[in-house]
Design a protein around this motif. Structure first.
Motif, PDB file in Angstrom:
ATOM      1  N   THR A 189       0.808  -1.220   0.000  1.00 21.61           N
ATOM      2  CA  THR A 189       0.000   0.000   0.000  1.00 21.61           C
ATOM      3  C   THR A 189       0.843   1.272   0.000  1.00 21.61           C
ATOM      4  O   THR A 189       0.436   2.270  -0.603  1.00 21.61           O
ATOM      5  N   ASP A 190       2.019   1.261   0.620  1.00 18.38           N
ATOM      6  CA  ASP A 190       2.856   2.470   0.574  1.00 18.38           C
ATOM      7  C   ASP A 190       3.411   2.695  -0.831  1.00 18.38           C
ATOM      8  O   ASP A 190       3.484   3.828  -1.301  1.00 18.38           O
ATOM      9  N   GLU A 191       3.774   1.635  -1.518  1.00 13.80           N
ATOM     10  CA  GLU A 191       4.232   1.755  -2.909  1.00 13.80           C
ATOM     11  C   GLU A 191       3.076   2.207  -3.797  1.00 13.80           C
ATOM     12  O   GLU A 191       3.245   3.057  -4.668  1.00 13.80           O
ATOM     13  N   ARG A 192       1.899   1.627  -3.567  1.00 20.90           N
ATOM     14  CA  ARG A 192       0.716   2.013  -4.343  1.00 20.90           C
ATOM     15  C   ARG A 192       0.439   3.505  -4.178  1.00 20.90           C
ATOM     16  O   ARG A 192       0.171   4.202  -5.157  1.00 20.90           O
ATOM     17  N   ALA A 193       0.510   4.002  -2.960  1.00 18.56           N
ATOM     18  CA  ALA A 193       0.259   5.423  -2.706  1.00 18.56           C
ATOM     19  C   ALA A 193       1.229   6.297  -3.497  1.00 18.56           C
ATOM     20  O   ALA A 193       0.824   7.305  -4.086  1.00 18.56           O
ATOM     21  N   MET A 194       2.490   5.904  -3.535  1.00 22.52           N
ATOM     22  CA  MET A 194       3.491   6.662  -4.279  1.00 22.52           C
ATOM     23  C   MET A 194       3.190   6.627  -5.783  1.00 22.52           C
ATOM     24  O   MET A 194       3.283   7.645  -6.468  1.00 22.52           O
ATOM     25  N   LEU A 195       2.806   5.445  -6.299  1.00 22.93           N
ATOM     26  CA  LEU A 195       2.496   5.324  -7.726  1.00 22.93           C
ATOM     27  C   LEU A 195       1.302   6.192  -8.109  1.00 22.93           C
ATOM     28  O   LEU A 195       1.335   6.902  -9.114  1.00 22.93           O
ATOM     29  N   VAL A 196       0.256   6.116  -7.309  1.00 26.63           N
ATOM     30  CA  VAL A 196      -0.959   6.886  -7.599  1.00 26.63           C
ATOM     31  C   VAL A 196      -0.680   8.384  -7.514  1.00 26.63           C
ATOM     32  O   VAL A 196      -1.152   9.157  -8.345  1.00 26.63           O
ATOM     33  N   GLU A 197       0.110   8.775  -6.547  1.00 30.22           N
ATOM     34  CA  GLU A 197       0.438  10.193  -6.397  1.00 30.22           C
ATOM     35  C   GLU A 197       1.321  10.689  -7.539  1.00 30.22           C
ATOM     36  O   GLU A 197       1.116  11.787  -8.065  1.00 30.22           O
ATOM     37  N   SER A 198       2.286   9.883  -7.948  1.00 28.57           N
ATOM     38  CA  SER A 198       3.237  10.337  -8.964  1.00 28.57           C
ATOM     39  C   SER A 198       2.715  10.196 -10.397  1.00 28.57           C
ATOM     40  O   SER A 198       3.114  10.965 -11.265  1.00 28.57           O
ATOM     41  N   ARG A 199       1.828   9.219 -10.640  1.00 27.31           N
ATOM     42  CA  ARG A 199       1.314   9.001 -12.007  1.00 27.31           C
ATOM     43  C   ARG A 199      -0.172   8.657 -11.970  1.00 27.31           C
ATOM     44  O   ARG A 199      -0.576   7.549 -12.336  1.00 27.31           O
ATOM     45  N   PRO A 200      -1.019   9.587 -11.548  1.00 25.77           N
ATOM     46  CA  PRO A 200      -2.445   9.295 -11.362  1.00 25.77           C
ATOM     47  C   PRO A 200      -3.205   8.973 -12.648  1.00 25.77           C
ATOM     48  O   PRO A 200      -4.269   8.349 -12.571  1.00 25.77           O
ATOM     49  N   MET A 201      -2.698   9.380 -13.786  1.00 24.66           N
ATOM     50  CA  MET A 201      -3.369   9.036 -15.044  1.00 24.66           C
ATOM     51  C   MET A 201      -3.140   7.570 -15.405  1.00 24.66           C
ATOM     52  O   MET A 201      -3.894   6.993 -16.178  1.00 24.66           O
ATOM     53  N   LEU A 202      -2.121   6.963 -14.834  1.00 20.97           N
ATOM     54  CA  LEU A 202      -1.770   5.575 -15.128  1.00 20.97           C
ATOM     55  C   LEU A 202      -2.195   4.634 -14.004  1.00 20.97           C
ATOM     56  O   LEU A 202      -2.831   3.617 -14.248  1.00 20.97           O
ATOM     57  N   PHE A 203      -1.837   4.967 -12.776  1.00 20.34           N
ATOM     58  CA  PHE A 203      -2.109   4.097 -11.629  1.00 20.34           C
ATOM     59  C   PHE A 203      -3.255   4.659 -10.797  1.00 20.34           C
ATOM     60  O   PHE A 203      -3.336   5.863 -10.570  1.00 20.34           O
ATOM     61  N   TYR A 204      -4.102   3.764 -10.309  1.00 24.39           N
ATOM     62  CA  TYR A 204      -5.197   4.171  -9.437  1.00 24.39           C
ATOM     63  C   TYR A 204      -5.697   2.960  -8.662  1.00 24.39           C
ATOM     64  O   TYR A 204      -5.250   1.835  -8.878  1.00 24.39           O
ATOM     65  N   PHE A 205      -6.613   3.195  -7.757  1.00 21.41           N
ATOM     66  CA  PHE A 205      -7.328   2.105  -7.097  1.00 21.41           C
ATOM     67  C   PHE A 205      -8.715   2.609  -6.738  1.00 21.41           C
ATOM     68  O   PHE A 205      -8.957   3.814  -6.686  1.00 21.41           O
ATOM     69  N   THR A 206      -9.611   1.689  -6.540  1.00 24.59           N
ATOM     70  CA  THR A 206     -10.984   2.027  -6.173  1.00 24.59           C
ATOM     71  C   THR A 206     -11.184   1.715  -4.694  1.00 24.59           C
ATOM     72  O   THR A 206     -10.335   1.071  -4.064  1.00 24.59           O
ATOM     73  N   ASP A 207     -12.303   2.146  -4.162  1.00 28.42           N
ATOM     74  CA  ASP A 207     -12.616   1.854  -2.761  1.00 28.42           C
ATOM     75  C   ASP A 207     -12.572   0.352  -2.487  1.00 28.42           C
ATOM     76  O   ASP A 207     -12.162  -0.068  -1.412  1.00 28.42           O
ATOM     77  N   HIS A 208     -12.997  -0.421  -3.465  1.00 27.38           N
ATOM     78  CA  HIS A 208     -13.005  -1.883  -3.305  1.00 27.38           C
ATOM     79  C   HIS A 208     -11.608  -2.417  -2.971  1.00 27.38           C
ATOM     80  O   HIS A 208     -11.476  -3.364  -2.192  1.00 27.38           O
ATOM     81  N   TYR A 209     -10.573  -1.834  -3.548  1.00 30.12           N
ATOM     82  CA  TYR A 209      -9.204  -2.317  -3.354  1.00 30.12           C
ATOM     83  C   TYR A 209      -8.443  -1.567  -2.258  1.00 30.12           C
ATOM     84  O   TYR A 209      -7.269  -1.847  -2.026  1.00 30.12           O
ATOM     85  N   ALA A 210      -9.099  -0.636  -1.580  1.00 26.83           N
ATOM     86  CA  ALA A 210      -8.409   0.216  -0.599  1.00 26.83           C
ATOM     87  C   ALA A 210      -7.694  -0.583   0.490  1.00 26.83           C
ATOM     88  O   ALA A 210      -6.611  -0.200   0.926  1.00 26.83           O
ATOM     89  N   ASP A 211      -8.275  -1.685   0.921  1.00 19.77           N
ATOM     90  CA  ASP A 211      -7.685  -2.471   2.009  1.00 19.77           C
ATOM     91  C   ASP A 211      -6.838  -3.644   1.522  1.00 19.77           C
ATOM     92  O   ASP A 211      -6.452  -4.501   2.332  1.00 19.77           O
ATOM     93  N   TYR A 212      -6.552  -3.695   0.245  1.00 21.30           N
ATOM     94  CA  TYR A 212      -5.784  -4.803  -0.329  1.00 21.30           C
ATOM     95  C   TYR A 212      -4.506  -4.277  -0.976  1.00 21.30           C
ATOM     96  O   TYR A 212      -4.494  -3.176  -1.521  1.00 21.30           O
ATOM     97  N   PRO A 213      -3.442  -5.065  -0.971  1.00 19.88           N
ATOM     98  CA  PRO A 213      -2.184  -4.624  -1.608  1.00 19.88           C
ATOM     99  C   PRO A 213      -2.237  -4.806  -3.125  1.00 19.88           C
ATOM    100  O   PRO A 213      -1.552  -5.651  -3.696  1.00 19.88           O
ATOM    101  N   MET A 214      -3.076  -4.024  -3.757  1.00 22.68           N
ATOM    102  CA  MET A 214      -3.260  -4.102  -5.209  1.00 22.68           C
ATOM    103  C   MET A 214      -3.308  -2.701  -5.776  1.00 22.68           C
ATOM    104  O   MET A 214      -3.719  -1.764  -5.102  1.00 22.68           O
ATOM    105  N   VAL A 215      -2.899  -2.602  -7.034  1.00 20.28           N
ATOM    106  CA  VAL A 215      -3.031  -1.345  -7.754  1.00 20.28           C
ATOM    107  C   VAL A 215      -3.622  -1.667  -9.122  1.00 20.28           C
ATOM    108  O   VAL A 215      -3.457  -2.772  -9.641  1.00 20.28           O
ATOM    109  N   LEU A 216      -4.323  -0.702  -9.676  1.00 20.68           N
ATOM    110  CA  LEU A 216      -4.893  -0.824 -11.017  1.00 20.68           C
ATOM    111  C   LEU A 216      -4.070   0.038 -11.954  1.00 20.68           C
ATOM    112  O   LEU A 216      -3.623   1.127 -11.579  1.00 20.68           O
TER     113      LEU A 216
END
Length: 113
Positions: free
Chosen positions: A51-78
């Motif tokens: 989740t910490d890596e996911r947060a960095m990815l989403v913050e740095s490249r939000p047009m590419l990486f994201y997650f939905t509420d469904h995945y908020a508690d799981y170590p996954m990225v879209l």
């Protein structure tokens, strides 16, 4: 990029096979999910992204990486495949594959590189 583009290079790795997960196309290694196509048809679900890596990815490249509420508690990225290049996707898949593949499959792959 499309899911078929991902399939083409990932299926060349030992022990990777086509499958399904939650009714969508998936790629599996020894019956465990490597990645799957999200129901929207454009996003790849990438498991085992802390989740910490996911947060960095989403913050740095939000047009590419994201997650939905469904995945908020799981170590996954879209990842939006329509915005992705192979260099964006492959490192995540390779890391996950190395976790799931057998020691002999990893050795076979490494010997061929």
């Amino acid at each position: 990029m499309t899911f078929d583009d991902v399939r083409k290079f990932v299926l060349t790795w030992p022990e990777v096979e086509d499958g399904t997960s939650y009714g969508t196309p998936a790629l599996k290694v020894r019956k465990k999910m490597l990645a799957r196509l999200k129901e929207d048809g454009d996003s790849l679900v990438l498991p085992d992204v802390p989740t910490d890596e996911r947060a960095m990815l989403v913050e740095s490249r939000p047009m590419l990486f994201y997650f939905t509420d469904h995945y908020a508690d799981y170590p996954m990225v879209l990842i939006r495949l329509s915005k992705a290049k192979r260099a964006d996707v492959e490192p995540f898949l390779r890391r996950r594959w190395r976790i799931l593949a057998s020691k002999s499959a990893r050795a076979q792959y490494d010997a061929g590189e």
